[in-house]
Design an enzyme around this catalytic site. Structure first.
Site, PDB file in Angstrom:
ATOM      1  N   ARG A  14      17.441  -5.209  13.630  1.00 14.24           N
ATOM      2  CA  ARG A  14      18.002  -6.077  12.779  1.00 14.24           C
ATOM      3  C   ARG A  14      19.314  -5.895  12.431  1.00 14.24           C
ATOM      4  O   ARG A  14      19.755  -4.801  12.306  1.00 14.24           O
ATOM      5  CB  ARG A  14      17.383  -6.057  11.317  1.00 14.24           C
ATOM      6  CG  ARG A  14      18.010  -6.893  10.140  1.00 14.24           C
ATOM      7  CD  ARG A  14      17.893  -8.333  10.394  1.00 14.24           C
ATOM      8  NE  ARG A  14      18.636  -9.159   9.680  1.00 14.24           N
ATOM      9  CZ  ARG A  14      18.966 -10.534   9.793  1.00 14.24           C
ATOM     10  NH1 ARG A  14      18.393 -10.890  10.847  1.00 14.24           N
ATOM     11  NH2 ARG A  14      19.477 -10.998   8.923  1.00 14.24           N
TER      12      ARG A  14
ATOM     13  N   THR B 194      29.056 -24.709   3.014  1.00 19.19           N
ATOM     14  CA  THR B 194      29.530 -23.325   3.416  1.00 19.19           C
ATOM     15  C   THR B 194      30.714 -23.629   4.459  1.00 19.19           C
ATOM     16  O   THR B 194      31.529 -22.904   4.614  1.00 19.19           O
ATOM     17  CB  THR B 194      28.449 -22.493   3.544  1.00 19.19           C
ATOM     18  OG1 THR B 194      27.514 -23.064   4.521  1.00 19.19           O
ATOM     19  CG2 THR B 194      27.702 -21.996   2.319  1.00 19.19           C
TER      20      THR B 194
ATOM     21  N   GLU C 224      31.978  -8.365   5.847  1.00 24.87           N
ATOM     22  CA  GLU C 224      31.626  -9.193   4.700  1.00 24.87           C
ATOM     23  C   GLU C 224      32.226 -10.631   4.847  1.00 24.87           C
ATOM     24  O   GLU C 224      33.131 -10.847   5.526  1.00 24.87           O
ATOM     25  CB  GLU C 224      32.597  -8.626   3.743  1.00 24.87           C
ATOM     26  CG  GLU C 224      32.395  -9.332   2.338  1.00 24.87           C
ATOM     27  CD  GLU C 224      31.187  -9.497   1.719  1.00 24.87           C
ATOM     28  OE1 GLU C 224      30.525 -10.569   1.588  1.00 24.87           O
ATOM     29  OE2 GLU C 224      30.496  -8.154   1.479  1.00 24.87           O
TER      30      GLU C 224
ATOM     31  N   ARG D  68      30.766 -13.255   6.675  1.00 21.75           N
ATOM     32  CA  ARG D  68      30.781 -13.629   7.902  1.00 21.75           C
ATOM     33  C   ARG D  68      32.261 -13.258   8.460  1.00 21.75           C
ATOM     34  O   ARG D  68      32.835 -14.029   9.395  1.00 21.75           O
ATOM     35  CB  ARG D  68      30.644 -14.991   8.158  1.00 21.75           C
ATOM     36  CG  ARG D  68      29.186 -15.556   7.705  1.00 21.75           C
ATOM     37  CD  ARG D  68      28.927 -17.003   7.867  1.00 21.75           C
ATOM     38  NE  ARG D  68      27.585 -17.448   7.587  1.00 21.75           N
ATOM     39  CZ  ARG D  68      27.059 -18.566   6.924  1.00 21.75           C
ATOM     40  NH1 ARG D  68      28.019 -19.197   6.805  1.00 21.75           N
ATOM     41  NH2 ARG D  68      26.043 -18.585   6.865  1.00 21.75           N
TER      42      ARG D  68
ATOM     43  N   ARG E  28      32.074 -13.811  12.788  1.00 16.68           N
ATOM     44  CA  ARG E  28      31.622 -12.508  13.035  1.00 16.68           C
ATOM     45  C   ARG E  28      31.632 -11.993  14.628  1.00 16.68           C
ATOM     46  O   ARG E  28      31.687 -12.936  15.469  1.00 16.68           O
ATOM     47  CB  ARG E  28      30.071 -12.182  12.537  1.00 16.68           C
ATOM     48  CG  ARG E  28      30.092 -12.299  11.027  1.00 16.68           C
ATOM     49  CD  ARG E  28      28.544 -12.372  10.688  1.00 16.68           C
ATOM     50  NE  ARG E  28      28.033 -13.695  10.921  1.00 16.68           N
ATOM     51  CZ  ARG E  28      26.701 -13.644  10.500  1.00 16.68           C
ATOM     52  NH1 ARG E  28      25.987 -12.946   9.898  1.00 16.68           N
ATOM     53  NH2 ARG E  28      26.045 -15.174  10.955  1.00 16.68           N
TER      54      ARG E  28
ATOM     55  N   GLU F  61      27.155  -7.204   6.259  1.00 14.12           N
ATOM     56  CA  GLU F  61      27.615  -6.856   5.139  1.00 14.12           C
ATOM     57  C   GLU F  61      27.665  -8.136   4.149  1.00 14.12           C
ATOM     58  O   GLU F  61      28.508  -8.846   4.549  1.00 14.12           O
ATOM     59  CB  GLU F  61      28.481  -6.008   4.903  1.00 14.12           C
ATOM     60  CG  GLU F  61      29.055  -5.716   3.597  1.00 14.12           C
ATOM     61  CD  GLU F  61      30.391  -4.694   3.377  1.00 14.12           C
ATOM     62  OE1 GLU F  61      31.168  -4.852   4.374  1.00 14.12           O
ATOM     63  OE2 GLU F  61      30.370  -4.200   2.372  1.00 14.12           O
TER      64      GLU F  61
ATOM     65  N   ASP G 251      32.014 -19.064  11.162  1.00 16.89           N
ATOM     66  CA  ASP G 251      31.367 -17.902  11.348  1.00 16.89           C
ATOM     67  C   ASP G 251      32.222 -17.141  12.279  1.00 16.89           C
ATOM     68  O   ASP G 251      32.557 -17.174  13.439  1.00 16.89           O
ATOM     69  CB  ASP G 251      30.036 -18.004  12.054  1.00 16.89           C
ATOM     70  CG  ASP G 251      29.129 -16.363  11.809  1.00 16.89           C
ATOM     71  OD1 ASP G 251      30.082 -15.712  11.599  1.00 16.89           O
ATOM     72  OD2 ASP G 251      28.015 -16.543  11.994  1.00 16.89           O
TER      73      ASP G 251
ATOM     74  N   LYS H  47      23.583 -14.964  17.707  1.00 12.55           N
ATOM     75  CA  LYS H  47      23.588 -13.722  17.712  1.00 12.55           C
ATOM     76  C   LYS H  47      22.705 -13.237  19.149  1.00 12.55           C
ATOM     77  O   LYS H  47      22.990 -12.291  19.626  1.00 12.55           O
ATOM     78  CB  LYS H  47      22.814 -13.306  16.340  1.00 12.55           C
ATOM     79  CG  LYS H  47      23.010 -11.749  15.971  1.00 12.55           C
ATOM     80  CD  LYS H  47      22.048 -11.437  14.874  1.00 12.55           C
ATOM     81  CE  LYS H  47      22.833 -11.695  13.627  1.00 12.55           C
ATOM     82  NZ  LYS H  47      22.095 -11.181  12.251  1.00 12.55           N
TER      83      LYS H  47
END
Ligand SMILES: [Zn+2]
Length: 187
Positions: free
Chosen positions: A45, A109, A87, A89, A123, A49, A121, A149
């Site tokens: 997984r 969002t 934190e 995204r 990330r 954060e 996003d 991902k």
């Protein structure tokens, strides 16, 4: 990439005893939390954060419940959680709270992030390759609903995708809806 790696220590939790190790990249300290026995193809997984969800039990998102579900499942079946310090995204806590304030005014969002000049996003999963390489893991079962991902972990063989579905509530309903409709999450 220059990564500083800690020793391995025991981490007893309410779900079982894990091992914990820190991977420090620049100023970010990421974690690998893993079971004593790692199967050939472990469940992994990759969790980013979310202080409000992970620690404060926020119902605005599904992060805290996903983390709990992942810990419980991995404690039983063997595997690893990579806890990445990105934190909100990856826009940071201050910007995330500003985005929450916009959400209070009716922005969703994605729109709230755009209003603040950020992508939906931000990330990155680069570090995942380095950490899995350190453990000599090249085949995994990935616990995720996020197709982005999966795409960004191309160097790793993902044998199976395992879903991680959190129940809807009146606070996370819109958040989950946007994840599904605008970000392609498999919910
Ligand atoms: Zn969250």
């Amino acid at each position: 990439m220059n990564i500083e790696i800690s020793e391995v220590a025991n981490l007893p939790t309410k779900y079982g005893t894990f091992k914990i190790q820190t991977f420090k990249e620049h100023h970010k300290e990421h974690l690998a939390i893993f079971t004593n026995e790692l199967p050939d193809t472990p469940i992994v997984r990759v969790h980013s954060e979310c202080l409000t969800g992970d620690v404060l039990s926020s119902l605005k998102c599904d992060c805290g419940q996903q983390l709990d579900m992942a810990l419980e499942m991995i404690a039983k079946q063997g595997g690893m959680i990579l806890y990445l310090r990105q934190e909100g995204r990856n826009i940071g806590l201050l910007n995330k709270v500003n985005a929450y304030a916009l959400q209070d005014k009716g922005f969703d969002t994605v729109a709230a992030n755009h209003q603040l000049g950020f992508p939906a996003d931000a990330r990155s999963y680069e570090i995942v390759h380095d950490i899995l390489k350190h453990f000599k893991i090249n085949k995994i079962k990935l616990l995720t609903n996020n197709p982005e991902k999966i795409k960004s972990l191309q160097a790793i063989e993902i044998v199976e995708r395992l879903p991680i579905i959190v129940e809807k509530n009146e606070h996370n309903k819109n958040y989950l809806e946007v994840k599904k409709e605008q970000m392609g999450h498999l919910l």
